[in-house]
Design a protein around this motif. Sequence first.
Motif, mmCIF file in Angstrom:
data_model
loop_
_atom_site.group_PDB
_atom_site.id
_atom_site.type_symbol
_atom_site.label_atom_id
_atom_site.label_comp_id
_atom_site.label_asym_id
_atom_site.label_seq_id
_atom_site.Cartn_x
_atom_site.Cartn_y
_atom_site.Cartn_z
ATOM 1 N N GLU A 128 0.830 -1.209 0.000
ATOM 2 C CA GLU A 128 0.000 0.000 0.000
ATOM 3 C C GLU A 128 0.871 1.268 0.000
ATOM 4 O OE1 GLU A 128 -2.541 0.292 3.500
ATOM 5 O OE2 GLU A 128 -2.366 2.487 3.287
ATOM 6 N N LYS A 129 1.918 1.255 0.828
ATOM 7 C CA LYS A 129 2.718 2.483 0.986
ATOM 8 C C LYS A 129 3.755 2.674 -0.117
ATOM 9 C CE LYS A 129 1.136 3.385 5.226
ATOM 10 N NZ LYS A 129 0.216 4.507 5.448
ATOM 11 N N LEU A 130 4.355 1.570 -0.599
ATOM 12 C CA LEU A 130 5.513 1.717 -1.492
ATOM 13 C C LEU A 130 5.396 0.967 -2.818
ATOM 14 C CD1 LEU A 130 8.412 1.261 1.114
ATOM 15 C CD2 LEU A 130 7.703 3.401 0.028
ATOM 16 N N GLY A 131 4.408 0.064 -2.916
ATOM 17 C CA GLY A 131 4.331 -0.842 -4.078
ATOM 18 C C GLY A 131 4.189 -0.148 -5.414
ATOM 19 N N HIS A 132 3.623 1.066 -5.433
ATOM 20 C CA HIS A 132 3.475 1.779 -6.704
ATOM 21 C C HIS A 132 4.794 2.430 -7.131
ATOM 22 C CE1 HIS A 132 2.700 4.434 -3.365
ATOM 23 N NE2 HIS A 132 3.024 5.460 -4.118
ATOM 24 N N SER A 171 -0.748 -14.248 -2.822
ATOM 25 C CA SER A 171 -2.112 -13.705 -2.922
ATOM 26 C C SER A 171 -2.093 -12.173 -2.871
ATOM 27 C CB SER A 171 -3.021 -14.277 -1.833
ATOM 28 O OG SER A 171 -2.750 -13.635 -0.593
ATOM 29 N N ILE A 172 -1.141 -11.598 -2.161
ATOM 30 C CA ILE A 172 -1.059 -10.133 -2.084
ATOM 31 C C ILE A 172 -0.333 -9.561 -3.305
ATOM 32 C CG2 ILE A 172 -0.187 -8.151 -0.729
ATOM 33 C CD1 ILE A 172 -2.346 -9.806 0.725
ATOM 34 N N MET A 173 0.806 -10.153 -3.654
ATOM 35 C CA MET A 173 1.637 -9.551 -4.708
ATOM 36 C C MET A 173 1.206 -9.975 -6.124
ATOM 37 S SD MET A 173 3.430 -7.518 -3.012
ATOM 38 C CE MET A 173 4.233 -6.829 -4.454
ATOM 39 N N ASP A 174 0.514 -11.115 -6.237
ATOM 40 C CA ASP A 174 -0.022 -11.549 -7.524
ATOM 41 C C ASP A 174 1.060 -11.667 -8.606
ATOM 42 O OD1 ASP A 174 -2.082 -12.371 -9.147
ATOM 43 O OD2 ASP A 174 -2.603 -10.325 -9.799
ATOM 44 N N ALA A 175 2.274 -12.066 -8.183
ATOM 45 C CA ALA A 175 3.404 -12.271 -9.115
ATOM 46 C C ALA A 175 3.727 -11.037 -9.958
ATOM 47 C CB ALA A 175 3.154 -13.490 -10.009
ATOM 48 N N ARG A 176 3.511 -9.883 -9.393
ATOM 49 C CA ARG A 176 3.830 -8.626 -10.102
ATOM 50 C C ARG A 176 4.683 -7.721 -9.210
ATOM 51 N NH1 ARG A 176 -0.505 -8.989 -13.960
ATOM 52 N NH2 ARG A 176 -2.025 -9.931 -12.618
ATOM 53 N N ARG A 177 5.619 -7.033 -9.818
ATOM 54 C CA ARG A 177 6.436 -6.040 -9.100
ATOM 55 C C ARG A 177 6.971 -6.605 -7.776
ATOM 56 N NH1 ARG A 177 6.409 -1.119 -11.000
ATOM 57 N NH2 ARG A 177 6.589 -0.032 -9.008
ATOM 58 N N HIS A 178 7.480 -7.846 -7.866
ATOM 59 C CA HIS A 178 7.880 -8.544 -6.643
ATOM 60 C C HIS A 178 9.078 -9.459 -6.881
ATOM 61 C CE1 HIS A 178 6.877 -11.667 -3.330
ATOM 62 N NE2 HIS A 178 7.557 -10.669 -2.807
ATOM 63 N N ILE A 179 9.981 -9.491 -5.908
ATOM 64 C CA ILE A 179 11.056 -10.484 -5.860
ATOM 65 C C ILE A 179 10.870 -11.251 -4.562
ATOM 66 C CG2 ILE A 179 13.568 -10.770 -5.575
ATOM 67 C CD1 ILE A 179 13.803 -8.230 -7.382
ATOM 68 N N PHE A 180 10.824 -12.577 -4.663
ATOM 69 C CA PHE A 180 10.586 -13.367 -3.450
ATOM 70 C C PHE A 180 11.865 -13.502 -2.633
ATOM 71 C CE2 PHE A 180 6.381 -15.354 -3.167
ATOM 72 C CZ PHE A 180 6.380 -15.660 -1.820
#
Length: 340
Positions: free
Chosen positions: A271-275, A303-312
Motif C-alpha cells: 500500500e505504501k511503497l508498491g506503486h 495472494s497479495i503480490m499476484d506475481a507482479r512487481r515482486h522479488i521473493f
Amino acid sequence: MIFIDACFGKDTPHTPVWMMRQAGRYLPEYMKVRQKAGDFLSLCKTPELAAEVTLQPVDILGVDAAILFSDILVVPLEMGMKLEFVKGEGPQFPKPVICENDLSALDINRAVENLKYVYETIKITRSKLSHENALIGFCGAPWTLATYMIEGSGTKTYSKVKKLLYTNPRFLHAVLFKVTETLKLYMEEQIKSGVNVVQIFDSWASALEDSAFFEFSWRYIKEICAYLKSRYPHIPIIVFPKGISGYLDKIDGDFDVFGVDWSTPIELAKEKLGHKYILQGNMEPARLYDKNAIKNGVEHIVSIMDARRHIFNLGHGILPDIPVENAKYFVDLVHSLTKK
Ligand code: CP3
C-alpha cells in the motif's frame, strides 16, 4: 536475466527468488569448504573458495540469483580495524572507535584497495555463473557499520552509539560520512568487477526513532544510491532497512527495490511503497522449519503480490539449522505458484 527484469518492473516468466544468507552453515557443502579455508574470514579472503560457496545455493536450491560470499564487516576491517569472529559470540572489534584519533586512523583508499579479494571473488563467480542468474553485490548501510564500529560488537541496547547520537552528533556524522565515502567507492568497484545488482543491508535500522532514522541512517543510504545511480543506471539497487514499518510513508530515494522485513505486513508495504518501488521479501525465516508453514507463508505473499512487481525472499537471513530440503521446497513452490 529475469532477476534484473523483475528489479525494473518488467514482466517475467515467474517471480525470481533468493534467500538472504543463502550461502551458509545450513549447507553441508558450505561447511566442507569453510573447513578447507580454516575459518570464516580466511574463506572470505580466498577468492576461489568464496566463489565456490557463492555458487552453491544456485546449484543446490535453484535460486535465481547468487549473492557474493563476503561479510558487511570486511569494510571496517580493511579501513584498519581489527576484527574477530568469536565462536558463539558473533563478530567483535576489540578496539572500537571512541575518539577522533580512532577515526582518523581509518583509511578510505586503503580499504578500497585492500578489498581486492572481494573483486576477485566477483570476477571468478561471474565467469562461472550461468547468464540466466544474477550476481548480487552488497554492503552494510553506514548506520549498521558505524554501530558495529562504535559498539565493538552486536548490541541489545545500542547504548554507546546512541549516547554519541544525542551527546556528540557531529562526531557520529563524521564516522558515518567516512564510512559512506568508502562504501560509494567499494560498491563502484564491485560493479566494475561484474555484479549485476547491489543490496544495502541496514540490519540495525529499527534501533532508531523516526527523526534519528532519517538523519543518521536513511540520508547516507540515499547518498550511496544517488552516487551509484548517476554512474550505473542499469544496475538495480535493493535497500533493506530492517524493522521500520512505521516510517514507510517517508521513504524515498533513487533505488529500485525495497526489501521488506518479516515484521512488516506485505500488504502494508504494498500500500505504501508498491506503486513506487518493486518489493522484495518477506516470508518469516522460521517458517522454513515446516513445509506446511512454508506453504501458507508463500501462498499468502503470492495472494497479495499476484506475481507482479515482486522479488521473493525471506524477511531476514536463513537460520543455520534449517533443513536443506525445506529451503528447496520453498524455492520450488515460489517458482510453481508464480509461473505465468
Ligand atoms: O547472504 C549470503 O549468503 C552472503 C553472505 C553474507 C554473510 N553475511 C556471510 C556470513 C552476507 C550478505 C552477510 C551480511 C551480514 N553480516 C549482515 C547483514 C544481514 C543481516 O543478517 O542482518 C550482518 C549484520 C553481518 C554481521 C555478521 N557476520 C554476523 C552477525 C554474523 C553471524 C555470527 C554467527 O556466528 O552466526 C556474521 C558471520 C557470517 N557472515 C556468517 C556467514 C555465512 C557465519 C560464519 C560462519 O560461521 O561460517
